[in-house]
Design a protein around this motif. Structure first.
Motif, PDB file in Angstrom:
ATOM      1  N   SER A 484      -9.550  11.827   1.829  1.00  0.00           N
ATOM      2  CA  SER A 484      -9.265  11.154   0.557  1.00  0.00           C
ATOM      3  C   SER A 484      -8.041  10.263   0.731  1.00  0.00           C
ATOM      4  O   SER A 484      -6.975  10.735   1.147  1.00  0.00           O
ATOM      5  N   VAL A 485      -8.207   8.950   0.407  1.00  0.00           N
ATOM      6  CA  VAL A 485      -7.151   7.973   0.623  1.00  0.00           C
ATOM      7  C   VAL A 485      -6.885   7.202  -0.676  1.00  0.00           C
ATOM      8  O   VAL A 485      -7.667   6.322  -1.049  1.00  0.00           O
ATOM      9  N   PRO A 486      -5.780   7.502  -1.384  1.00  0.00           N
ATOM     10  CA  PRO A 486      -5.429   6.677  -2.557  1.00  0.00           C
ATOM     11  C   PRO A 486      -5.144   5.241  -2.119  1.00  0.00           C
ATOM     12  O   PRO A 486      -4.382   5.022  -1.175  1.00  0.00           O
ATOM     13  N   LEU A 487      -5.751   4.286  -2.791  1.00  0.00           N
ATOM     14  CA  LEU A 487      -5.625   2.882  -2.393  1.00  0.00           C
ATOM     15  C   LEU A 487      -4.512   2.190  -3.162  1.00  0.00           C
ATOM     16  O   LEU A 487      -4.409   2.333  -4.383  1.00  0.00           O
ATOM     17  N   VAL A 488      -3.694   1.437  -2.445  1.00  0.00           N
ATOM     18  CA  VAL A 488      -2.676   0.617  -3.090  1.00  0.00           C
ATOM     19  C   VAL A 488      -3.382  -0.419  -3.963  1.00  0.00           C
ATOM     20  O   VAL A 488      -4.337  -1.068  -3.541  1.00  0.00           O
ATOM     21  N   GLY A 489      -2.937  -0.559  -5.169  1.00  0.00           N
ATOM     22  CA  GLY A 489      -3.586  -1.458  -6.125  1.00  0.00           C
ATOM     23  C   GLY A 489      -4.016  -0.709  -7.349  1.00  0.00           C
ATOM     24  O   GLY A 489      -4.002  -1.235  -8.461  1.00  0.00           O
ATOM     25  N   GLY A 490      -4.403   0.567  -7.147  1.00  0.00           N
ATOM     26  CA  GLY A 490      -4.781   1.405  -8.280  1.00  0.00           C
ATOM     27  C   GLY A 490      -5.867   0.788  -9.133  1.00  0.00           C
ATOM     28  O   GLY A 490      -6.956   0.477  -8.650  1.00  0.00           O
ATOM     29  N   ARG A 495      -6.514  -5.973  -5.893  1.00  0.00           N
ATOM     30  CA  ARG A 495      -5.610  -5.408  -4.892  1.00  0.00           C
ATOM     31  C   ARG A 495      -6.217  -4.174  -4.237  1.00  0.00           C
ATOM     32  O   ARG A 495      -6.064  -3.959  -3.029  1.00  0.00           O
ATOM     33  N   ALA A 496      -6.885  -3.342  -5.023  1.00  0.00           N
ATOM     34  CA  ALA A 496      -7.514  -2.143  -4.461  1.00  0.00           C
ATOM     35  C   ALA A 496      -8.602  -2.520  -3.453  1.00  0.00           C
ATOM     36  O   ALA A 496      -8.764  -1.854  -2.423  1.00  0.00           O
ATOM     37  N   THR A 497      -9.346  -3.595  -3.746  1.00  0.00           N
ATOM     38  CA  THR A 497     -10.381  -4.058  -2.820  1.00  0.00           C
ATOM     39  C   THR A 497      -9.762  -4.569  -1.524  1.00  0.00           C
ATOM     40  O   THR A 497     -10.306  -4.351  -0.431  1.00  0.00           O
ATOM     41  N   GLU A 498      -8.623  -5.241  -1.624  1.00  0.00           N
ATOM     42  CA  GLU A 498      -7.913  -5.685  -0.420  1.00  0.00           C
ATOM     43  C   GLU A 498      -7.500  -4.489   0.438  1.00  0.00           C
ATOM     44  O   GLU A 498      -7.615  -4.519   1.673  1.00  0.00           O
ATOM     45  N   SER A 499      -7.034  -3.431  -0.205  1.00  0.00           N
ATOM     46  CA  SER A 499      -6.656  -2.214   0.520  1.00  0.00           C
ATOM     47  C   SER A 499      -7.873  -1.588   1.183  1.00  0.00           C
ATOM     48  O   SER A 499      -7.799  -1.111   2.326  1.00  0.00           O
ATOM     49  N   LEU A 500      -8.991  -1.570   0.464  1.00  0.00           N
ATOM     50  CA  LEU A 500     -10.228  -1.024   1.023  1.00  0.00           C
ATOM     51  C   LEU A 500     -10.649  -1.803   2.269  1.00  0.00           C
ATOM     52  O   LEU A 500     -11.009  -1.209   3.303  1.00  0.00           O
TER      53      LEU A 500
END
Length: 747
Positions: A484-490, A495-500
């Protein structure tokens, strides 16, 4: 005005004639069909779309690995404990006491397992003011919402004991329960209210209870039969609750419309002096044929959803296609039989005030007659003004942004869980919707795999894709690990898609990608939205091409006019574009959003543009085919093109207006639901139908046809070999009898 025997040629005319002659048999067959469909469907049961089949790509692969491994993930819940002031931190005595009370209260309910303290799992925010207590709900995850209430009550009790802290619970089970409590009846109320709304409008349109009940009754029986068929078909193509709701929406709209078209033409012919048999034959040959052409076109449009490759869309497309087909068949078979049985009794239950407002036999509409005079007097000006206005309305669509709506976008601040969701994301970015890496290996305990997992945890944070904590849950017996990885962007999807993408394209290849025989698809809410969007965008071109090309061919074969086919497509695309513009203006930019009880959420839900295109392109053909058929019929009787246009539009204006009002009212009901995505769907559909029935059919269509003149009926010689799907033209009410050979214009 003598009666004229009309030779039945064409499927609809033959079906109507047979039903009128064998009326009890037709009614009996229809009732038997509905009962059998419902009975067999109930016996077979309905197979719903499996989560692993929802999407293709990584999301599908991850779900398949979990399913094949037999892993039953429990419903996870989180309790956020947060200081309300900057002086309190997680290391303080008051905070520790609250954590201890939460852990104890949750365990004491007996409904939770795996309760963990933030001091053991290090789930404390960077600023030291927030911490997470995590646990799983005992039992099946799908029914966890039914068992979560004691836990919610226990957490609420701890909150009362510690007013200086914020103590809130969020998770799949608690969110589902809150949603069900607040909005569980929304859809049911919308579906139930569609029937009385349609009946009320039909009462105004017909002024008689029996005439108003017929379309509603046939629409309801068509929906009931389709529900049964959905159960049977679901064993080949799984269905869903969403598909069921869409089927009800479309079924009520087209079922009522088709019967309305047929019934109004039959009444018009009787009002003009025809006997019951002749009126029915004329209605079958004209409105019946228009219903078949329109129904086939709508079915083709709905079939476009089968090209998306998305299980939910395929279910919606197939369910909509079936209900349209059933409603179409019912309208051209059992309706003539019922009209033949009822005869003059179709006027029973007349409402006096509405009866006095009934039109005369010519069926002309004074309002549209006045509009048409201006349009036909200055067709070029009318085209420029109407098309310019629609293009201006459509302009905002050029900046359309699509995405899956986050919880706060979907519900605003109407639910407590939305505030909890925002608090959690502020303290632990991405913690409410973490990415999940499903790692499958030949031996999950192999040293190389263990090192790769450790490297992945480290690099996920070091890369900036996550701020942690990155949790690993091992299923050693199944050689699977869930990370489980919390993504920056929330909740910021961009932003969350960029982290993904950073996880997928950089971190994974450099860590897990180097371990032999390891699969590591990344799934989760953000990943699912990203994959859904990609797959949907990839299907736009084939779906658009399929729907437009087949609709064009159907119009070409039905009217044997290249011009009519081209203008039909262009006008329908213009109405869809205008609907897109309204959606973007209201829901993306927030212009006038408060007028429809909505908010400007900055985006249109991903699935809506393609869904609207398919639905609207199909439904708009109802009016188009009906109006153009009447224009062509008048032209074939010898009227000039301009006179035929006037006659066709004003004589169909009443039924088109009634049909449009019903559709707008039914769709607008969905605009009253609490979810922003449902509001977008309801407002988009209602606005498009309103534009289509007024500006398109009342102004643009007659103006364009007036400008084209005889070129409306142009068919190149090399296309003359195409199949002839036109119908025998019925005589006009005031015209002398004409040859029954169905002669055609030679232009």
């Amino acid at each position: 005005m003598g009666n004229t025997e009309v030779r039945a040629r064409g499927l609809a005319a033959r079906a109507g004639g047979w039903s009128a002659r064998h009326r009890w048999a037709a009614v009996g067959i229809w009732v038997l069909f509905v009962v059998l469909a419902m009975g067999l469907g109930s016996a077979a049961g309905r197979v719903d779309v499996n989560q692993s089949d929802q999407l293709k790509g990584e999301t599908h692969t991850a779900a398949k690995i979990i399913e094949d491994a037999g892993i039953k993930e429990p419903a996870g819940e989180t309790v956020l404990i947060q200081a309300r002031t900057g002086t309190v931190t997680a290391t303080g005595a008051e905070f520790r006491a609250a954590v201890s009370d939460v852990v104890g209260a949750v365990r004491a309910t007996g409904k939770a397992t795996g309760v963990t303290s933030p001091y053991d799992t290090h789930t404390i925010s960077r600023d030291g003011r927030s911490a997470l207590v995590r646990f799983d709900v005992r039992g099946d995850a799908e029914t966890a919402a039914e068992r979560i209430e004691p836990v919610l009550d226990a957490v609420a009790g701890v909150q009362k004991d510690h007013p200086g802290l914020r103590i809130e619970e969020i998770g799949g089970a608690s969110m589902q329960k809150q949603y069900k409590d607040a909005f569980g009846d929304d859809f049911q109320q919308a579906e139930y209210s569609a029937v009385p709304v349609a009946l009320g409008i039909l009462l105004i349109a017909f002024g008689a209870l029996v005439a108003a009940l017929l379309p509603v009754a046939l629409a309801i029986t068509a929906i009931m039969a389709t529900m049964g068929l959905m159960g049977l078909v679901s064993h080949l193509q799984p269905m869903s609750d969403t598909a069921n709701s869409v089927m009800l929406l479309v079924g009520m709209a087209v079922g009522v419309d088709y019967c309305l078209f047929y019934l109004r033409r039959e009444r018009e012919e009787r009002a003009a002096g025809r006997d019951a048999g002749t009126a029915l034959r004329i209605a079958a040959a004209t409105s019946g044929r228009a219903i078949v052409v329109s129904g086939v076109t709508v079915c083709v449009a709905m079939a476009g959803m089968l090209f998306t490759g998305l299980a939910e869309f395929e279910a919606m497309g197939l369910a909509s296609l079936m209900v349209v087909a059933v409603a179409m068949v019912g309208s051209v078979t059992v309706l003539p039989a019922l009209l033949s049985l009822l005869g003059e009794r179709v006027e029973k239950g007349r409402i006096p005030f509405l009866g006095r407002r009934r039109r005369g036999g010519d069926g002309d509409s004074r309002f549209w007659s006045a509009v048409l005079r201006g349009v036909l007097a200055r067709p070029l000006v009318s085209v420029v003004v109407a098309a310019g206005a629609l293009l201006a309305i459509a302009a905002p669509a050029l900046g359309m942004k699509t995405q899956q709506l986050t919880l706060d976008q979907e519900f605003g601040n109407s639910l407590p869980m939305v505030q909890t969701y925002n608090h959690l994301n502020e303290a632990f970015p991405g913690g409410s919707e973490p990415a999940q890496v499903v790692v499958k290996a030949k031996d999950i305990d192999a040293p190389g795999v263990r090192r790769a997992l450790a490297d992945f945890r480290e690099q996920a944070v070091a890369s900036g894709a996550s701020r942690g904590p990155v949790d690993v849950k091992l299923y050693a017996a199944r050689n699977v690990a869930l990370v489980s990885v919390p993504l920056v962007g929330g909740s910021d999807m961009d932003r969350a898609t960029e982290s993904l993408e950073k996880l997928r394209d950089e971190v994974r290849p450099a860590t897990l990608g180097k371990a032999d025989g390891v699969q590591a698809p990344i799934t989760g809410q953000v990943a699912g939205n990203h994959d859904f969007n990609d797959q949907l965008m990839g299907s736009v071109v084939p779906v658009f091409a399929f729907v437009v090309v087949f609709a064009f061919l159907l119009m070409l074969l039905s009217f044997r006019s290249l011009t009519v086919a081209i203008t039909s497509i262009v006008l329908n695309l213009l109405s869809v574009a205008a609907a897109y513009g309204i959606l973007v203006a209201v829901f993306q930019h927030g212009w006038g959003a408060s007028l429809v009880g909505a908010e400007g959420v900055g985006a249109i839900v991903t699935w809506l543009p393609l869904f609207l295109f398919v639905i609207l392109f199909g439904l708009s053909m109802d009016y188009h085919v009906f109006v153009v058929s009447r224009i062509r019929e008048a032209r074939m009787r010898g009227r000039t093109t301009k006179d035929a246009i006037r006659h066709g539009v004003v004589t169909t204006a009443g039924v088109v207006t009634s049909a449009a009002v019903i559709m707008v009212a039914v769709f607008a009901i969905f605009g009253t639901l609490s979810m922003q995505s449902m509001k977008q769907m309801g407002v988009g559909l209602a606005a498009a139908v309103l534009i289509d029935a007024t500006v398109i059919r009342g102004v643009l269509l007659p103006a364009v046809m007036a400008l084209l003149g005889e070129r409306n009926w142009y068919l190149p010689k090399w296309l003359h070999r195409l199949p002839d799907l036109t119908h025998d033209e019925a005589p006009e009410p005031v015209a002398p009898p004409v040859s029954d050979r169905g002669e055609r214009l030679t232009v």
